[in-house]
Write a protein that holds these residues in place. Structure first.
Motif, PDB file in Angstrom:
ATOM      1  N   SER A 156      32.389  44.080  36.978  1.00  0.00           N
ATOM      2  CA  SER A 156      33.844  43.900  36.884  1.00  0.00           C
ATOM      3  C   SER A 156      34.552  43.964  38.224  1.00  0.00           C
ATOM      4  O   SER A 156      35.660  43.445  38.355  1.00  0.00           O
ATOM      5  N   LEU A 157      33.933  44.583  39.231  1.00  0.00           N
ATOM      6  CA  LEU A 157      34.554  44.678  40.550  1.00  0.00           C
ATOM      7  C   LEU A 157      33.468  44.741  41.608  1.00  0.00           C
ATOM      8  O   LEU A 157      32.525  45.526  41.505  1.00  0.00           O
ATOM      9  N   PHE A 158      33.625  43.901  42.627  1.00  0.00           N
ATOM     10  CA  PHE A 158      32.697  43.802  43.747  1.00  0.00           C
ATOM     11  C   PHE A 158      33.465  43.827  45.064  1.00  0.00           C
ATOM     12  O   PHE A 158      34.687  43.654  45.069  1.00  0.00           O
ATOM     13  N   PRO A 159      32.758  43.964  46.185  1.00  0.00           N
ATOM     14  CA  PRO A 159      33.404  43.688  47.464  1.00  0.00           C
ATOM     15  C   PRO A 159      33.919  42.248  47.465  1.00  0.00           C
ATOM     16  O   PRO A 159      33.159  41.317  47.207  1.00  0.00           O
ATOM     17  N   GLY A 160      35.200  42.062  47.637  1.00  0.00           N
ATOM     18  CA  GLY A 160      35.763  40.715  47.721  1.00  0.00           C
ATOM     19  C   GLY A 160      36.351  40.164  46.454  1.00  0.00           C
ATOM     20  O   GLY A 160      36.864  39.038  46.457  1.00  0.00           O
ATOM     21  N   ARG A 206      41.921  46.991  48.200  1.00  0.00           N
ATOM     22  CA  ARG A 206      43.308  46.995  47.724  1.00  0.00           C
ATOM     23  C   ARG A 206      44.217  45.970  48.420  1.00  0.00           C
ATOM     24  O   ARG A 206      45.036  45.318  47.745  1.00  0.00           O
ATOM     25  N   PRO A 207      44.117  45.790  49.738  1.00  0.00           N
ATOM     26  CA  PRO A 207      45.017  44.825  50.387  1.00  0.00           C
ATOM     27  C   PRO A 207      44.839  43.383  49.915  1.00  0.00           C
ATOM     28  O   PRO A 207      45.689  42.525  50.210  1.00  0.00           O
ATOM     29  N   HIS A 208      43.775  43.100  49.191  1.00  0.00           N
ATOM     30  CA  HIS A 208      43.450  41.720  48.818  1.00  0.00           C
ATOM     31  C   HIS A 208      43.781  41.384  47.360  1.00  0.00           C
ATOM     32  O   HIS A 208      43.483  40.273  46.908  1.00  0.00           O
ATOM     33  N   LEU A 209      44.393  42.308  46.633  1.00  0.00           N
ATOM     34  CA  LEU A 209      44.682  42.057  45.215  1.00  0.00           C
ATOM     35  C   LEU A 209      45.546  40.817  45.008  1.00  0.00           C
ATOM     36  O   LEU A 209      45.273  39.994  44.124  1.00  0.00           O
ATOM     37  N   ASP A 210      46.589  40.661  45.800  1.00  0.00           N
ATOM     38  CA  ASP A 210      47.451  39.481  45.659  1.00  0.00           C
ATOM     39  C   ASP A 210      46.699  38.195  45.990  1.00  0.00           C
ATOM     40  O   ASP A 210      46.910  37.160  45.343  1.00  0.00           O
ATOM     41  N   GLU A 211      45.811  38.282  46.959  1.00  0.00           N
ATOM     42  CA  GLU A 211      44.993  37.120  47.322  1.00  0.00           C
ATOM     43  C   GLU A 211      44.094  36.713  46.159  1.00  0.00           C
ATOM     44  O   GLU A 211      43.964  35.516  45.857  1.00  0.00           O
ATOM     45  N   ARG A 213      44.651  37.234  43.017  1.00  0.00           N
ATOM     46  CA  ARG A 213      45.527  36.692  41.967  1.00  0.00           C
ATOM     47  C   ARG A 213      45.896  35.241  42.267  1.00  0.00           C
ATOM     48  O   ARG A 213      45.880  34.376  41.388  1.00  0.00           O
ATOM     49  N   GLU A 214      46.201  34.954  43.529  1.00  0.00           N
ATOM     50  CA  GLU A 214      46.626  33.605  43.913  1.00  0.00           C
ATOM     51  C   GLU A 214      45.469  32.606  43.835  1.00  0.00           C
ATOM     52  O   GLU A 214      45.666  31.458  43.411  1.00  0.00           O
ATOM     53  N   ARG A 215      44.281  33.022  44.200  1.00  0.00           N
ATOM     54  CA  ARG A 215      43.157  32.081  44.187  1.00  0.00           C
ATOM     55  C   ARG A 215      42.594  31.868  42.786  1.00  0.00           C
ATOM     56  O   ARG A 215      41.907  30.882  42.540  1.00  0.00           O
ATOM     57  N   GLY A 216      42.839  32.846  41.873  1.00  0.00           N
ATOM     58  CA  GLY A 216      42.431  32.684  40.490  1.00  0.00           C
ATOM     59  C   GLY A 216      40.987  33.017  40.177  1.00  0.00           C
ATOM     60  O   GLY A 216      40.469  32.629  39.143  1.00  0.00           O
ATOM     61  N   TRP A 217      40.355  33.783  41.078  1.00  0.00           N
ATOM     62  CA  TRP A 217      38.988  34.240  40.817  1.00  0.00           C
ATOM     63  C   TRP A 217      38.676  35.447  41.676  1.00  0.00           C
ATOM     64  O   TRP A 217      39.389  35.793  42.568  1.00  0.00           O
TER      65      TRP A 217
END
Length: 217
Positions: A156-160, A206-211, A213-217
């Protein structure tokens, strides 16, 4: 040597020594899955997270200390190839979320829901249901009373990023659950142990959550 979380298939387990719990990470199988053995220092009771593959190596890792439970993080076969054999050898009870239980090769003795706890001797793991990669995907949270939170996330969660999904609705479901049940509830120092590959921390991701969401994967 200090724990790094960097393991390779065929190589030794990487062992993390916490005050009340020992965590052993073993890479197994052709899909580089991670199997985690957690053993309570006070009682010696052990729990395995994902009997993914290579039952002989997992049984060797368990050793003479026995195994109380096997927790399966989700239904995908690469996470349970060794489950039936490990349970057969050790007599361990099986644990999984009911939404994925019917896809497993053995019956589930102890179905768990979001917020339930799974004992590891005098320690315990909190079940975190993360819907999206599969309907019954779970993570397991251990709060070290003398340190940081440790989170075993399956796929469910990985690096990246979050794990693979097969529809936009599943992606949004998984990202919402990871946001609300993981990032909003746990600190940056939380150590993440994924179902494949290297570890990470929530502070790194954490800093990449919005990224994401925007990329969709």
């Amino acid at each position: 040597m200090s724990y790094s979380g960097d393991t390779r298939v065929g190589g030794p387990a990487d062992v993390r020594d916490l005050p009340e719990l020992t965590i052993s990470k073993l890479a197994v199988g052709r899909m580089d899955n991670n199997a985690y053995l957690l053993r309570c220092k006070r009682t010696g009771e052990a729990v395995l997270i994902d009997a993914a593959d290579e039952a002989d190596r997992i049984v060797d890792l368990i050793g003479d200390g026995g195994l109380a439970r096997v927790i399966t993080t989700h239904r995908h076969p690469d996470h349970w190839q060794a489950l039936a054999e490990v349970v057969g050898v050790t007599g361990a009870r099986t644990v999984a979320h009911p939404d994925d239980a019917e896809e497993l090769p053995v019956s589930v003795d102890d179905p768990v829901e979001h917020g339930d706890r799974v004992p590891v001797g005098e320690c315990s793991l909190e079940v975190v249901h993360l819907r999206g990669h599969t309907p019954g995907s779970i993570a397991l949270r251990y709060d070290d009373p003398e340190g940081v939170t440790h989170l075993f996330t399956g796929d469910s969660l990985f690096p990246g990023g979050v794990g693979k999904t097969w529809s936009d609705a599943d992606f949004r479901s998984l990202l919402t659950d990871v946001g609300e049940r993981v990032f909003a509830d746990m600190g940056d120092e939380t150590w993440v142990y994924p179902g494949h590959g290297k570890d990470t921390t929530l502070g790194t991701e954490r800093p990449h959550l919005d990224e994401w969401r925007e990329r969709g994967w």
